[in-house]
Design a protein around this motif. Sequence first.
Motif, PDB file in Angstrom:
ATOM      1  N   VAL A 479       1.030  -1.077  -0.568  1.00 47.62           N
ATOM      2  CA  VAL A 479      -0.598   0.110   0.054  1.00 47.62           C
ATOM      3  C   VAL A 479       1.223   1.155  -0.251  1.00 47.62           C
ATOM      4  O   VAL A 479       0.349   1.833  -0.462  1.00 47.62           O
ATOM      5  N   SER A 480       1.292   1.554   0.600  1.00 43.09           N
ATOM      6  CA  SER A 480       2.742   2.339   0.733  1.00 43.09           C
ATOM      7  C   SER A 480       3.270   2.338  -0.051  1.00 43.09           C
ATOM      8  O   SER A 480       4.083   3.529  -1.278  1.00 43.09           O
ATOM      9  N   GLU A 481       3.462   1.538  -1.716  1.00 44.75           N
ATOM     10  CA  GLU A 481       4.563   2.101  -2.968  1.00 44.75           C
ATOM     11  C   GLU A 481       2.980   2.782  -3.043  1.00 44.75           C
ATOM     12  O   GLU A 481       3.251   2.776  -4.806  1.00 44.75           O
ATOM     13  N   GLU A 482       1.515   2.863  -4.023  1.00 41.39           N
ATOM     14  CA  GLU A 482       0.968   2.923  -4.062  1.00 41.39           C
ATOM     15  C   GLU A 482       1.201   4.315  -5.501  1.00 41.39           C
ATOM     16  O   GLU A 482       0.894   4.453  -6.112  1.00 41.39           O
ATOM     17  N   GLU A 483       1.620   4.954  -4.109  1.00 39.86           N
ATOM     18  CA  GLU A 483       1.644   6.496  -4.320  1.00 39.86           C
ATOM     19  C   GLU A 483       2.857   6.484  -5.878  1.00 39.86           C
ATOM     20  O   GLU A 483       2.714   7.387  -6.793  1.00 39.86           O
ATOM     21  N   ALA A 484       3.586   6.148  -5.828  1.00 39.46           N
ATOM     22  CA  ALA A 484       5.233   5.887  -5.929  1.00 39.46           C
ATOM     23  C   ALA A 484       4.948   5.739  -7.411  1.00 39.46           C
ATOM     24  O   ALA A 484       5.535   6.047  -8.657  1.00 39.46           O
ATOM     25  N   VAL A 533      10.511   2.394  -8.546  1.00 41.00           N
ATOM     26  CA  VAL A 533       9.748   1.740  -7.520  1.00 41.00           C
ATOM     27  C   VAL A 533       8.961   0.424  -7.272  1.00 41.00           C
ATOM     28  O   VAL A 533       9.853  -0.605  -8.607  1.00 41.00           O
ATOM     29  N   LYS A 534       8.591  -0.409  -6.937  1.00 37.98           N
ATOM     30  CA  LYS A 534       7.532  -1.840  -6.368  1.00 37.98           C
ATOM     31  C   LYS A 534       6.849  -1.994  -7.207  1.00 37.98           C
ATOM     32  O   LYS A 534       5.739  -1.874  -5.908  1.00 37.98           O
ATOM     33  N   ALA A 535       6.853  -2.953  -8.036  1.00 38.66           N
ATOM     34  CA  ALA A 535       5.509  -3.550  -8.663  1.00 38.66           C
ATOM     35  C   ALA A 535       5.740  -4.423  -8.933  1.00 38.66           C
ATOM     36  O   ALA A 535       6.462  -4.805 -10.148  1.00 38.66           O
ATOM     37  N   GLU A 536       3.897  -4.617  -9.241  1.00 37.16           N
ATOM     38  CA  GLU A 536       4.262  -6.029 -10.842  1.00 37.16           C
ATOM     39  C   GLU A 536       3.457  -6.046 -11.725  1.00 37.16           C
ATOM     40  O   GLU A 536       2.263  -5.155 -11.581  1.00 37.16           O
TER      41      GLU A 536
END
Length: 819
Positions: A479-484, A533-536
């Motif tokens: 959730v904390s990565e959403e904005e980035a 950013v950390k995302a899949e």
Amino acid sequence: MLRYITTSLKKPASINLNAAKFNSLIRPIKGPCQYRTYATDNKDFTIPKTRNIGIIAHIDAGKTTTSERMLYYAGVTKRIGDIDDGDTVMDYLAAERERGITINSAAITFGWQGHRINLIDTPGHVDFTMEVERAVRVLDGAVTILDGVAGVEAQTETVWKQADRYEIPRIAFVNKLDRTGAAFGRTVREMWKKLRTRPLVVQLPVMNEESMDERHKGLKAVVDLVTMEMIQWDDVHTDGSVLKRVPLNDATTDNSLLEEAVKGRTALVEALAEMDDAIVEAFFDEADGDHMRVDAGALKAAIRRVTVANKAVPVLCGAAFKNLGVQPLLNAIIDYLPSPLDRPSAMVTYSSGKTALIPLNDSHLCALAFKVVHDARRGPMVYVKVYSGKINTRMTLFNTTTRGKERVNKLLQMYAKDVEEIPSIGAGNIGVIVGLKDTRTGDTLVQSNDTNAIKKGLQLGNIDIPSPAFFSAVEPASVSEEEAVTNALKNLVREDPSLKVWTDEESGQLLVSGMGELHLEIVKDRLLNDFKVKAEMGKMRISYRETCQSEANASAVYDKEVMGKRARAACHVEISPIQEDLEQTNTKLILEEGWIANSGNQLAADVTLADDLSSALDSNNTAQLNPEDMKQAVQNGLLAGLARGAVLGFPLTKLKVKAYDLQTFGPDTTLGAISACVSNGVYEAVQKASPCLLEPMMEVYTEVNENHIGSVVSDLSGTRRGHVIGLESSAIGDEQDSDDSENAQVYAPEDSLLVKSDVGGYIPKQIIKAHVPLSSMLGYSSALRSLTGGSGAFSMRVIGYGEMSKDRERSVISEMKGW
Ligand SMILES: Nc1nc2c(ncn2[C@@H]2O[C@H](COP(=O)(O)OP(=O)(O)OP(=O)(O)O)[C@@H](O)[C@H]2O)c(=O)[nH]1
């Protein structure tokens, strides 16, 4: 990492080039080799000495290889970057270097023969066609690089058509003449036949008769038909920096070569005489009717005139990888391609639909943001072409597309990895603005006090972006990565408007769509590596479209409380399907006055107020909202309504939509309320108009050997549900067609005379053209490989959207709803 140079006129530390030594190396061609401010109005670099040039071609034709040599010979780099080693200057994104392809067109400035060249390298892969389109529209001229073995390829035809659309004068460079099977004459004939242009051969390749070691294979020199000299590269300096020009003569030149050169020059003079009266005079009055005696200067001037007028395309040759042919190509850019002064005035459109021409010397600023690049340190860097007036640092601009003010912080000139701060960007030039917060690729910029341009909504015609074919979900790691992740995607969309990002209302998933699989792969790469950013990213899915099968209209009333304030508006919307077949999709649309085209739809925003009702409710209402802003709000509402269909939420296309009878309610009517009302109206009308799904249709070109035609055609038209449109041979330019009277006008040397040892490598293929649904093309590369024993190749592009059977529609709906 970008480095910053603050002293504008000094040579930057990174370019530690000994100019005197370099000049001595490239003699006898005069090279500038000094690093200096090219962007300002420095008297040495006035508009006539500016060339805004692009390199356009099929993937792998050698654009980056050639531009790397250009930078090296111009003194911008100390060593030649190598695509295969991944250390090029032009391809500087990590993703580009890894794959050896150009993704972001890099704009770079350098000097040559006292001229300023702004060079834009463009990607060849079909997924990045929009990058090319964006670049092409700001060019004054282009170099088309052709692969001398493959000849005119599918993507060459696509980019050629793009350049045709903007009437960009071109020169052609037939590259890779060191390779087995390379054939200059055949490529020239293909240009004539496939590109429907008039090639003007100004150089001949001189080949080694026997292949020796690698460096000496194929091309060894070039004959300049204008000066009748042989250009030879020094063997000792393998970087190709030393060349000499030897006049052709009976005593020293090989007989057959001399004969061909005489034939070539005669053809050149004859061709020019057909198009240019001054050459006829020079031929009869000064050269006594002798083709060989026509002055080289007069020929050059005539070639320039016919090129600038788009009557012919001078053709040069070389092998960039072997460092052969690049300096004469640079000279040809200066000699034959136009300066901004030679180009027609820019055409602007006002929001009323009226158009006007803006001459280069108009003092009012008019600039186009043709590219936005996100720089980690500096923020968004906006590449602009200034069509008139001047941009200064600290100037306040008005973006007529977003209708917002923007302040220029700094102005930069780009030298690939290096940048230089400059005080202004003048008319006809290209540069970078730092500090603009909301400007996106494709926006028009004027000065903030230019009330006339602002009021009339002046725009430098926008590019109609083709619809994305694929989409994929982006899942932030936490959730904390959403904005980035959202911010990174926002930046990517600003850079590249052919990407779309939205949140699926039902699943709440963040989705991104792009032009092809590679396009989305690059998005993933850039999210992880550039934006860190950390995302899949989820499975790649086909982006369907929706349309309506019947006409309908709706009246919408919007009445809501937004943040404690009442917001109201009302309007009518009418909708009807546009009937067109696939071949028509890409033909130039002639719109009725007041209509605009967007993503295959036609929209009209009629903001004449629904008269008495509005005025009865509040006679002051119009004073609060400017009609231009209201029109923009209605258009935004139409676009928002068309962004989501009623079947599966895919964007709508092939519709004619009009909003009219707008009703306003005094201070309750905000621009937001107008947009929301119109958007709701579109949705209601769509629901009543028999909505249905459309699938992306591809135009597929498959190249196969004669013996595989049967199996490939039956696979395309059977299993893959395609329509085969035609069949042609790639050998189109192989034989001189003596019956073809038009062909007789075009001179192309016989390859057997020039390529004694290597011509056998080329085997003509059959090209099958078909229209096939994209969903049936998944996995086609491996299927084609097994059908043709690995010899087949194909290229494809989205040509439009086609109807699907009710059965197929049901199965797509159940598959999509199941995820
Ligand atoms: N033999 C030979 N190979 C060349 C020549 N020019 C380019 N190549 C090779 O062809 C391949 C493609 O070259 P690039 O310069 O990356 O082609 P490009 O047109 O920029 O390709 P994209 O950026 O992907 O559109 C590389 O492996 C080059 O080394 C040439 O003159 N001769």
